[in-house]
Design a protein around this motif. Structure first.
Motif, PDB file in Angstrom:
ATOM      1  N   GLN A  42       0.832  -1.202   0.000  1.00 52.91           N
ATOM      2  CA  GLN A  42       0.000   0.000   0.000  1.00 52.91           C
ATOM      3  C   GLN A  42       0.867   1.253   0.000  1.00 52.91           C
ATOM      4  O   GLN A  42       0.581   2.229  -0.709  1.00 52.91           O
ATOM      5  N   GLU A  43       1.928   1.241   0.803  1.00 51.94           N
ATOM      6  CA  GLU A  43       2.827   2.397   0.863  1.00 51.94           C
ATOM      7  C   GLU A  43       3.521   2.596  -0.486  1.00 51.94           C
ATOM      8  O   GLU A  43       3.679   3.724  -0.955  1.00 51.94           O
ATOM      9  N   GLN A  44       3.938   1.502  -1.106  1.00 53.74           N
ATOM     10  CA  GLN A  44       4.578   1.594  -2.415  1.00 53.74           C
ATOM     11  C   GLN A  44       3.591   2.100  -3.468  1.00 53.74           C
ATOM     12  O   GLN A  44       3.957   2.853  -4.376  1.00 53.74           O
ATOM     13  N   MET A  45       2.326   1.674  -3.351  1.00 50.01           N
ATOM     14  CA  MET A  45       1.290   2.145  -4.263  1.00 50.01           C
ATOM     15  C   MET A  45       1.122   3.653  -4.162  1.00 50.01           C
ATOM     16  O   MET A  45       1.036   4.360  -5.182  1.00 50.01           O
ATOM     17  N   ALA A  46       1.063   4.146  -2.934  1.00 49.09           N
ATOM     18  CA  ALA A  46       0.879   5.586  -2.723  1.00 49.09           C
ATOM     19  C   ALA A  46       2.051   6.369  -3.304  1.00 49.09           C
ATOM     20  O   ALA A  46       1.867   7.407  -3.955  1.00 49.09           O
ATOM     21  N   GLU A  47       3.249   5.860  -3.096  1.00 45.34           N
ATOM     22  CA  GLU A  47       4.436   6.544  -3.615  1.00 45.34           C
ATOM     23  C   GLU A  47       4.454   6.512  -5.141  1.00 45.34           C
ATOM     24  O   GLU A  47       4.783   7.509  -5.800  1.00 45.34           O
ATOM     25  N   ALA A  48       4.088   5.357  -5.708  1.00 42.73           N
ATOM     26  CA  ALA A  48       4.065   5.235  -7.168  1.00 42.73           C
ATOM     27  C   ALA A  48       2.999   6.132  -7.774  1.00 42.73           C
ATOM     28  O   ALA A  48       3.190   6.709  -8.850  1.00 42.73           O
ATOM     29  N   ALA A  49       1.851   6.272  -7.085  1.00 40.54           N
ATOM     30  CA  ALA A  49       0.779   7.140  -7.580  1.00 40.54           C
ATOM     31  C   ALA A  49       1.260   8.590  -7.645  1.00 40.54           C
ATOM     32  O   ALA A  49       0.943   9.322  -8.592  1.00 40.54           O
ATOM     33  N   LYS A  50       2.016   9.028  -6.636  1.00 36.97           N
ATOM     34  CA  LYS A  50       2.556  10.393  -6.637  1.00 36.97           C
ATOM     35  C   LYS A  50       3.522  10.586  -7.802  1.00 36.97           C
ATOM     36  O   LYS A  50       3.506  11.620  -8.475  1.00 36.97           O
ATOM     37  N   ALA A  99      -4.589   0.916 -13.156  1.00 35.50           N
ATOM     38  CA  ALA A  99      -3.681   0.180 -12.276  1.00 35.50           C
ATOM     39  C   ALA A  99      -2.996   1.150 -11.335  1.00 35.50           C
ATOM     40  O   ALA A  99      -2.836   2.315 -11.649  1.00 35.50           O
ATOM     41  N   SER A 100      -2.609   0.655 -10.202  1.00 37.97           N
ATOM     42  CA  SER A 100      -1.906   1.509  -9.242  1.00 37.97           C
ATOM     43  C   SER A 100      -0.819   0.708  -8.556  1.00 37.97           C
ATOM     44  O   SER A 100      -1.004  -0.452  -8.213  1.00 37.97           O
ATOM     45  N   GLY A 101       0.345   1.362  -8.406  1.00 41.53           N
ATOM     46  CA  GLY A 101       1.379   0.824  -7.541  1.00 41.53           C
ATOM     47  C   GLY A 101       2.170  -0.332  -8.080  1.00 41.53           C
ATOM     48  O   GLY A 101       1.983  -1.461  -7.637  1.00 41.53           O
ATOM     49  N   PRO A 102       3.076  -0.111  -9.065  1.00 47.05           N
ATOM     50  CA  PRO A 102       3.923  -1.236  -9.472  1.00 47.05           C
ATOM     51  C   PRO A 102       4.790  -1.709  -8.328  1.00 47.05           C
ATOM     52  O   PRO A 102       5.386  -0.901  -7.637  1.00 47.05           O
TER      53      PRO A 102
END
Length: 272
Positions: free
Chosen positions: A237-245, A266-269
């Motif tokens: 989830q944290e990686q998803m949030a960072e990737a979304a930014k 898609a969200s968050g590779p």
């Protein structure tokens, strides 16, 4: 004549008595009713006709699946490989809240989206879903045909890519494979895009990944046809949030966004 028959019956009775199993001993001592048979070992699920298509996977959580590195996503355990990415597919409900509608595994130029569904106890769901998919493809102006593949009947399709045309104005279409496997009270649905939909060596590679998935149906009541709950580990989830930014910043700058799967949100590779 009757004497010979009686003698034969007596011989059969004597042989049966000798072959009879030893009386079982219970808490109160030896117990036998003379008509006992050895009960079959209980199995986790009754066999179904469609199970012949998953002799080598996908697997149910109650079965002995091959030992692979997998990511636990609640209702599914997804095999991961070096260099692969996992994307969580999201949509918004009527209240504007995001919910997970699938997971996409990105392996090079191949995308495999998987979605687990609850299914009836006594019959499969894939035949019904295939009919719905074929109807939807026709409505979108695509072309499709059913084909016997590794996991039984699948759909090969050419889907129009919205907003994309060739230099001479023709609609761009992408090849897509729709696969599905009925398991014990579940259906695992897969959508394959990219090289895994057209190149034989890549098709085998992505099929091997699909076969390695373990479905965790659980005992909770879920109406047939509803998707089983996919949960995302906190770290992801944290990686998803960072990737979304990162993607938002790239889009704001007018650049391309790496890792987005075609034809879906898609969200968050997550690199394995």
């Amino acid at each position: 004549m009757f004497g010979r028959r009686r003698k034969k019956r007596d011989q059969e009775t004597d042989r049966t008595a000798k072959e009879a199993p030893e009386p079982r001993r219970g808490a109160a001592g030896a117990v036998s009713f003379g008509n006992e048979i050895e009960p079959e070992r209980p199995t986790a699920h009754a066999p179904k006709e469609a199970d012949r298509h998953r002799a080598n996977g996908p697997w149910d959580a109650g079965e002995d699946a091959p030992d692979l590195q997998r990511m636990d996503l609640g209702s599914i355990r997804l095999p991961v490989q070096q260099g692969s990415q996992i994307q969580v597919n999201l949509t918004k409900d009527a209240q504007g809240k995001q919910r997970i509608i699938g997971v996409t595994l990105v392996l090079g130029k191949t995308w495999l989206q998987v979605r687990p569904f609850a299914a009836p106890k006594t019959s499969g769901l894939w035949d019904e879903r295939r009919a719905e998919i074929l109807d939807q493809i026709a409505k979108e102006g695509g072309r499709s045909e059913e084909h016997e593949g590794t996991f039984g009947t699948e759909i090969k399709a050419l889907l129009p890519v919205k907003g994309r045309t060739t230099e001479d104005g023709k609609q761009v279409a992408e090849p897509v494979r729709f696969i599905g496997v009925d398991g014990p009270r579940w259906l695992l649905h897969g959508v394959i895009r990219g090289e895994g939909a057209i190149r034989p060596e890549k098709m085998g590679e992505v099929e091997q990944i699909f076969a390695g998935i373990v479905v965790v149906r659980g005992d909770q009541p879920v109406p047939p046809g509803d998707m089983l709950t996919i949960t995302v580990p906190k770290k992801v989830q944290e990686q998803m949030a960072e990737a979304a930014k990162t993607r938002a910043a790239q889009r704001a700058a007018g650049g391309s966004v790496n890792g987005d799967s075609p034809g879906g949100t898609a969200s968050g590779p997550k690199k394995a």
